[in-house]
Motif scaffolding. Structure first.
Motif, mmCIF file in Angstrom:
data_model
loop_
_atom_site.group_PDB
_atom_site.id
_atom_site.type_symbol
_atom_site.label_atom_id
_atom_site.label_comp_id
_atom_site.label_asym_id
_atom_site.label_seq_id
_atom_site.Cartn_x
_atom_site.Cartn_y
_atom_site.Cartn_z
ATOM 1 N N PRO A 42 0.798 -1.236 0.000
ATOM 2 C CA PRO A 42 0.000 0.000 0.000
ATOM 3 C C PRO A 42 0.826 1.279 0.000
ATOM 4 O O PRO A 42 0.269 2.376 -0.062
ATOM 5 C CB PRO A 42 -0.815 -0.125 1.290
ATOM 6 C CG PRO A 42 0.050 -0.944 2.188
ATOM 7 C CD PRO A 42 0.753 -1.934 1.295
ATOM 8 N N HIS A 68 -4.319 11.021 -0.341
ATOM 9 C CA HIS A 68 -4.546 10.929 -1.785
ATOM 10 C C HIS A 68 -4.584 12.359 -2.282
ATOM 11 O O HIS A 68 -5.614 13.032 -2.228
ATOM 12 C CB HIS A 68 -5.853 10.193 -2.092
ATOM 13 C CG HIS A 68 -5.950 9.741 -3.504
ATOM 14 N ND1 HIS A 68 -7.136 9.666 -4.195
ATOM 15 C CD2 HIS A 68 -4.987 9.336 -4.378
ATOM 16 C CE1 HIS A 68 -6.900 9.215 -5.428
ATOM 17 N NE2 HIS A 68 -5.621 9.019 -5.556
ATOM 18 N N PHE A 73 0.412 2.367 -6.106
ATOM 19 C CA PHE A 73 -0.753 2.226 -5.233
ATOM 20 C C PHE A 73 -1.200 3.595 -4.736
ATOM 21 O O PHE A 73 -2.391 3.928 -4.777
ATOM 22 C CB PHE A 73 -0.420 1.319 -4.043
ATOM 23 C CG PHE A 73 -1.595 1.038 -3.129
ATOM 24 C CD1 PHE A 73 -2.209 -0.205 -3.139
ATOM 25 C CD2 PHE A 73 -2.088 1.996 -2.247
ATOM 26 C CE1 PHE A 73 -3.291 -0.487 -2.307
ATOM 27 C CE2 PHE A 73 -3.167 1.743 -1.424
ATOM 28 C CZ PHE A 73 -3.771 0.492 -1.447
ATOM 29 N N PRO A 95 -5.138 4.377 -5.465
ATOM 30 C CA PRO A 95 -5.459 3.348 -4.457
ATOM 31 C C PRO A 95 -6.729 2.562 -4.752
ATOM 32 O O PRO A 95 -6.830 1.380 -4.407
ATOM 33 C CB PRO A 95 -5.592 4.154 -3.159
ATOM 34 C CG PRO A 95 -5.929 5.544 -3.603
ATOM 35 C CD PRO A 95 -5.202 5.730 -4.895
ATOM 36 N N GLN A 142 -6.106 8.583 3.554
ATOM 37 C CA GLN A 142 -6.433 7.236 3.102
ATOM 38 C C GLN A 142 -6.217 6.174 4.177
ATOM 39 O O GLN A 142 -6.939 5.175 4.217
ATOM 40 C CB GLN A 142 -5.584 6.891 1.876
ATOM 41 C CG GLN A 142 -6.011 7.622 0.616
ATOM 42 C CD GLN A 142 -7.215 6.975 -0.042
ATOM 43 O OE1 GLN A 142 -7.235 5.774 -0.295
ATOM 44 N NE2 GLN A 142 -8.247 7.772 -0.308
#
Length: 403
Positions: A18, A390, A23, A27, A289
């Motif tokens: 992650p 993000h 990623f 995501p 996130q």
């Protein structure tokens, strides 16, 4: 590619990383591979547990006695390694310390104080919107989402005038530090050396203006609510909580409305939906996130045993798009009931700056809705990799003025 192997205990093993750059930039294309194997998974890359379904993520956030924050809300375990900076007395503290410090900050950044500031903030939002609509085309990040918070937030805190742009660099680094010591963090730390020094200086009592939130924290210390050293750290926490989440939250809302133009029309027809639009944006593309917790005891979730002192990564963004909770979760819909989303976390550690972020977002969005007939993308969105956020780096848009 996801690979579900044999289980560690009863948690499926998943080899998704992650914190890989691909990623972090996208995501949502990976979240199904974290949600579907089970309510708890074992991430082989870091040898940690993780949860990505809504019910389990929200329950863990609410259970602060089992899922501790005081050992760090990043990958580092403060019981085993030294943090890169003195831990936050809010985000990285557990009761009873957290109860005391949170109470101080809630009395300072209160609904009443925001109500007092709202007319000035609204006026500045309207002035900025007027300028941008005249331009016709602008970057929704560098010309809008990074500009408006800096027009209002530093004054509210009482920060010194020179060097305020350092706030943007510093906040991004704080959130990067919650991940591993990867290339993304190293780049961020190198870029933030001067910014970190500026923030450390800006938080000192002698550099804060009278009447601002920062000085109010020190005045609480004078009354015995905390020490002077704690006051300085609380002001520092306010600076990281009140900037980057707001910047990216505003940008994300604008991005969502360019991707779903029928929602912009709905908002234009009924501006009272501005609040809902902001909340749906927080659900649809959560700025924050992930956050970590550390278990204080053995706990079994969905048949999977998580041992005491285990690091657990909670995927807030994945939870907010969990189809087990939300109908058509990938669709941005401002008529959707969003109560309970975890865009700002949940429980006693909910984001301190959430009231600030919500008010700023609602004010600037209202100003744009009042002035723009349309808002459309004028080029591709460009993302900025961050270990926790993000983030949007660039978002060119075109607007047409209301007739």
């Amino acid at each position: 590619m996801m690979n579900i192997e044999t289980t560690r205990g009863s948690a499926p093993q998943v080899d998704i990383d992650p914190f890989a750059r691909e990623f972090l930039l996208d995501p949502y294309s990976h979240h199904e591979g974290l949600r579907d194997p089970g309510p708890v998974v074992w991430l082989t890359q870091y040898e940690i547990y993780a949860m990505a379904r809504f019910e389990e993520v929200r329950s863990a956030l609410l259970d602060h006695e089992t899922f501790l924050s005081g050992r760090g809300v990043g990958l580092a375990d403060f019981a085993k390694e030294k943090p890169w900076r003195p831990p936050s007395l809010l985000l990285e503290a557990d009761p009873p310390l957290h109860e005391r410090t949170r109470a101080i900050m809630q009395s300072v950044v209160s609904p009443a104080s925001l109500k007092t500031l709202e007319p000035v903030w609204r006026s500045r939002a309207e002035s900025l919107a007027d300028e941008l609509v005249k331009q016709g085309e602008f970057n929704a990040v560098s010309d809008l989402s990074e500009v408006f918070p800096m027009l209002v937030f530093p004054d509210a805190v009482g920060l010194m005038e020179e060097g305020r742009d350092n706030l943007l660099v510093y906040a991004a680094t704080v959130f990067n530090a919650f991940g591993p010591q990867n290339e993304i963090l190293e780049e961020s730390l190198a870029a933030a050396r001067d910014a970190a020094a500026w923030v450390a200086n800006a938080c000192k009592r002698e550099n804060l203006s009278m009447g601002g939130w920062g000085m109010a924290v020190y005045e609480a210390a004078d009354k015995g609510a905390c020490s002077q050293e704690e006051a300085e750290r609380l002001v520092r926490s306010l600076l990281s909580a009140g900037v980057d989440t707001t910047v990216n939250g505003i940008a994300t809302t604008i991005y969502a409305l360019t991707q779903f133009p029928e929602q912009w029309k709905r908002l234009r027809d009924n501006p009272r939906l501005v609040r809902r639009a902001v909340e749906e944006s927080l659900r649809w593309d959560s700025t924050v996130q992930t956050f970590f917790r550390t278990t204080s005891r053995d706990v079994t979730i969905g048949g999977a045993l998580i041992p005491e002192q285990s690091k657990v990564l909670l995927f807030l963004g994945a939870a907010n798009r969990d189809p087990r909770k939300w109908d058509r979760p990938d669709i941005f819909d401002i008529s959707r009931p969003t109560s309970g989303h975890v865009g700002f976390g949940a429980g006693i550690h909910q984001c301190l700056g959430q009231m600030i972020a919500r008010l700023e977002s609602q004010l600037i969005l209202t100003a744009l809705v009042d002035r723009c007939e349309t808002i459309t993308a004028a080029g591709p969105v460009r993302r900025r990799a961050n270990n926790t956020l993000h983030a949007i780096e660039s978002l060119p848009v075109t607007v047409s003025p209301s007739s």
